[in-house]
Design a protein around this motif. Structure first.
Motif, mmCIF file in Angstrom:
data_model
loop_
_atom_site.group_PDB
_atom_site.id
_atom_site.type_symbol
_atom_site.label_atom_id
_atom_site.label_comp_id
_atom_site.label_asym_id
_atom_site.label_seq_id
_atom_site.Cartn_x
_atom_site.Cartn_y
_atom_site.Cartn_z
ATOM 1 N N VAL A 1 1.495 3.837 9.012
ATOM 2 C CA VAL A 1 1.222 3.044 7.807
ATOM 3 C C VAL A 1 2.505 2.887 6.994
ATOM 4 O O VAL A 1 2.843 1.779 6.514
ATOM 5 C CB VAL A 1 0.110 3.696 6.972
ATOM 6 N N GLN B 1 -7.127 3.162 0.791
ATOM 7 C CA GLN B 1 -7.645 2.081 1.636
ATOM 8 C C GLN B 1 -6.806 1.901 2.904
ATOM 9 O O GLN B 1 -7.335 1.668 3.987
ATOM 10 C CB GLN B 1 -7.676 0.768 0.842
ATOM 11 N N SER B 2 -5.464 2.045 2.759
ATOM 12 C CA SER B 2 -4.602 1.881 3.937
ATOM 13 C C SER B 2 -4.818 3.011 4.938
ATOM 14 O O SER B 2 -4.768 2.793 6.154
ATOM 15 C CB SER B 2 -3.133 1.826 3.511
ATOM 16 N N THR C 1 5.120 0.661 8.893
ATOM 17 C CA THR C 1 4.709 -0.742 8.946
ATOM 18 C C THR C 1 4.920 -1.430 7.608
ATOM 19 O O THR C 1 5.250 -2.628 7.539
ATOM 20 C CB THR C 1 3.219 -0.833 9.349
ATOM 21 N N SER C 2 4.780 -0.703 6.510
ATOM 22 C CA SER C 2 4.847 -1.297 5.184
ATOM 23 C C SER C 2 6.265 -1.387 4.638
ATOM 24 O O SER C 2 6.616 -2.367 3.966
ATOM 25 C CB SER C 2 3.981 -0.481 4.209
ATOM 26 N N ALA D 1 -8.133 2.311 6.714
ATOM 27 C CA ALA D 1 -7.985 1.220 7.672
ATOM 28 C C ALA D 1 -7.236 1.668 8.922
ATOM 29 O O ALA D 1 -7.471 1.151 10.027
ATOM 30 C CB ALA D 1 -7.252 0.057 7.021
ATOM 31 N N ALA D 2 -6.333 2.656 8.766
ATOM 32 C CA ALA D 2 -5.561 3.156 9.915
ATOM 33 C C ALA D 2 -6.332 4.180 10.727
ATOM 34 O O ALA D 2 -5.829 4.653 11.754
ATOM 35 C CB ALA D 2 -4.246 3.756 9.428
ATOM 36 N N LEU E 1 0.600 6.570 -0.509
ATOM 37 C CA LEU E 1 -0.178 5.625 0.295
ATOM 38 C C LEU E 1 -1.505 5.366 -0.405
ATOM 39 O O LEU E 1 -2.083 6.286 -1.011
ATOM 40 C CB LEU E 1 -0.434 6.172 1.707
ATOM 41 N N SER E 2 -2.006 4.165 -0.304
ATOM 42 C CA SER E 2 -3.317 3.887 -0.882
ATOM 43 C C SER E 2 -4.401 4.459 0.025
ATOM 44 O O SER E 2 -4.266 4.459 1.250
ATOM 45 C CB SER E 2 -3.515 2.378 -1.023
ATOM 46 N N PRO F 1 0.808 -1.226 0.000
ATOM 47 C CA PRO F 1 0.000 0.000 0.000
ATOM 48 C C PRO F 1 0.838 1.272 0.000
ATOM 49 O O PRO F 1 0.305 2.370 -0.156
ATOM 50 C CB PRO F 1 -0.809 -0.119 1.299
#
Length: 511
Positions: A504, A385-386, A507-508, A389-390, A382-383, A333
């Motif tokens: 985010v 969606q990510s 983590t990625s 979600a965060a 960043l997407s 992401p």
């Protein structure tokens, strides 16, 4: 030498809307008070200040405080900075040597190249950008073998706050490795021209200039600047090649008093849009001038003597487009990129702020041309969606706050300061199609800062995330996510969402 880390106390200041929010006392004011106290006690002191305007302000505030305590004592303090005439600088250096001056507020123009002895103390107003500069400035005191004092006064800035609370990041560590880009064509081309002017360049010389020398030479030949012969490359010009040693970007703008024709000083072309636009307040040796006109074609700003009750602050707008991607990391992401970008900026207005309270008195439009910069940048995407979600609620505010803090902390890992770099953040950049944060070099062709940030992105962004999360403020302040040079007036900003955005990313990204 005794070395003190000094954090100004919390105070309340005016904010639009009438609410008083806790902020720290200005590092400029704190440094001016320290300088005045030192002079009062006969301590020969040099105060290093980050900007020309800041050096003038510190000198002016110190003089006023001294004259209130002992009339006439303020005359023993002066300002020193680039842009002064050579004769003025030599007079100030001689006065400091003789003891006629006890205090001097200077930019880093006195960090190197001027022989100063007999100083007792140094006040450093704000982190100077590198440990190398810190020790060079501190070393201006105590060179005659006596005891000396150095004081680092922290600005309300993420990096300054971090350093005064983590002294281990300053002491007991070596100076930084210098970051540079030897293949930068904006630097390499003038050097090749200078070499060809001295003697024809041969193919055997090219390794001295790095792997990109041949390509740059081909461009210089195509532009008619050099001529290729079987024996080498020859300079075609009549005089010497023009080399901008200071990296100021062209012919300096002369600041002239309209009534007398007296040359007060000079300003580099890029800074002229901010410092000497029409209506700007220009400080010179404690005296205030207001700019009547700025003529960029003739490189002159006409000013008149005036003591307004306000200071001026230019505001600009910036856009960025991606020219090419040199390297990237695909982390699901999150994407991390390094490449070339085109930055377009324009100073569009300025604010008048009341001296003392900082109250905004109004905004006045300006009509100045755009400035274009081809440079290098590091950026991450960043997407959506990510982010969802965060739990990121304010995407523009979170990205903007993360950008500010990342710029503020980059000097921790690269040999630069925040004024060498810029940034842009957007919830949907047209070139990436995703929420994106850019951090770019402020020098033509790039100076290596963005590339360094790309290579150590995890440690850089981890320090950024920790600085934001560890700040005691609730909604964001100059010590974490607010920027002193934001063209959008630090709006929008979301401190909690900046932490979520960086979580985010961290983590990625692979460690």
């Amino acid at each position: 030498m005794t070395f003190a880390l000094w954090e100004p106390p919390l105070v309340h200041s005016y904010e639009e809307g009438g609410d008083a929010a806790p902020v720290r006392r200005s590092a400029l004011r704190e440094s001016a008070d320290l300088l005045a106290d030192a002079v009062t006690n006969g301590v020969r002191t040099l105060a290093f200040v980050r900007s020309r305007r800041g050096a003038e302000a510190v000198a002016t505030m110190a003089r006023r405080s001294l004259d209130e305590a002992v009339p006439g004592l303020g005359a023993r303090v002066a300002a020193y900075r680039g842009g002064y005439l050579r004769e003025e600088r030599r007079e100030l250096e001689a006065a400091l040597h003789s003891g006629e001056l006890l205090g001097l507020a200077s930019t880093n123009a006195l960090e190197l190249g001027v022989d100063l002895v007999g100083l007792d103390a140094v006040v450093i107003c704000g982190w100077p950008g590198t440990r190398a500069s810190l020790w060079q400035q501190a070393g201006r005191a105590g060179r005659n073998g006596h005891e000396a004092l150095a004081v680092l006064v922290a600005r309300d800035d993420p990096l300054d706050t971090y350093l005064v609370h983590h002294p281990e990041a300053l002491f007991g560590r070596p100076v930084e490795a210098t970051v540079l880009d030897p293949s930068n064509p904006y630097v390499l081309a003038p050097q090749l021209c200078s070499a060809a002017y001295e003697a024809p360049l041969t193919r055997a010389d090219l390794p001295l200039f790095g792997p990109d020398a041949a390509a740059v030479l081909d461009e210089l030949v195509a532009d008619g600047i050099l001529r290729r012969r079987p024996s080498g490359w020859y300079w075609t010009g009549e005089g010497r090649p023009e080399v901008d040693l200071r990296g100021t970007g062209g012919v300096p703008v002369c600041v002239v008093e309209a009534a007398t024709g007296r040359l007060l000083g000079t300003v580099d072309p890029a800074s002229s849009h901010f410092m000497v636009h029409s209506g700007a307040v220009y400080l010179h040796q404690g005296e205030s001038y207001v700019v009547d006109t700025l003529d960029l074609d003739d490189a002159v700003a006409l000013v008149h003597r005036e003591e307004p009750e306000w200071s001026t602050h230019a505001r600009d707008v910036t856009s960025l487009s991606v020219a090419s991607v040199r390297s990237y990391v695909d982390a699901g992401p999150v994407g991390l990129f390094f490449g070339d970008v085109d930055v377009t900026s324009q100073v569009v207005s300025y604010q008048r702020r009341r001296i003392g309270s900082g109250e905004v008195l109004g905004t006045w439009p300006l009509d100045l041309p755009t400035r274009e910069l081809r440079t290098t940048a590091v950026w991450f995407t960043l997407s959506p969606q990510s982010l969802e979600a965060a739990g990121v609620e304010d995407v523009p505010g979170g990205l903007h706050a993360a950008e500010h803090a990342a710029i503020g902390l980059l000097p921790l890992v690269a040999t630069c300061d925040r004024w060498d770099i810029g940034g842009i953040s957007t919830a949907a950049h047209p070139d990436t199609g995703a929420p994106t944060v850019f951090v770019y070099d402020g020098h033509p062709g790039g100076a290596g800062f963005a590339e360094r940030a790309y290579k150590i992105a995890v440690s850089w962004l981890q320090a950024t995330r920790d600085a934001i999360d560890g700040c005691a403020c609730e909604t964001g302040c100059p010590s974490c996510v607010q920027s002193p040079k934001c063209g959008n007036g630090n709006n929008p900003l979301s401190k909690p969402d900046a932490v979520r955005v960086l979580d985010v990313v961290l983590t990625s990204l692979p460690r």
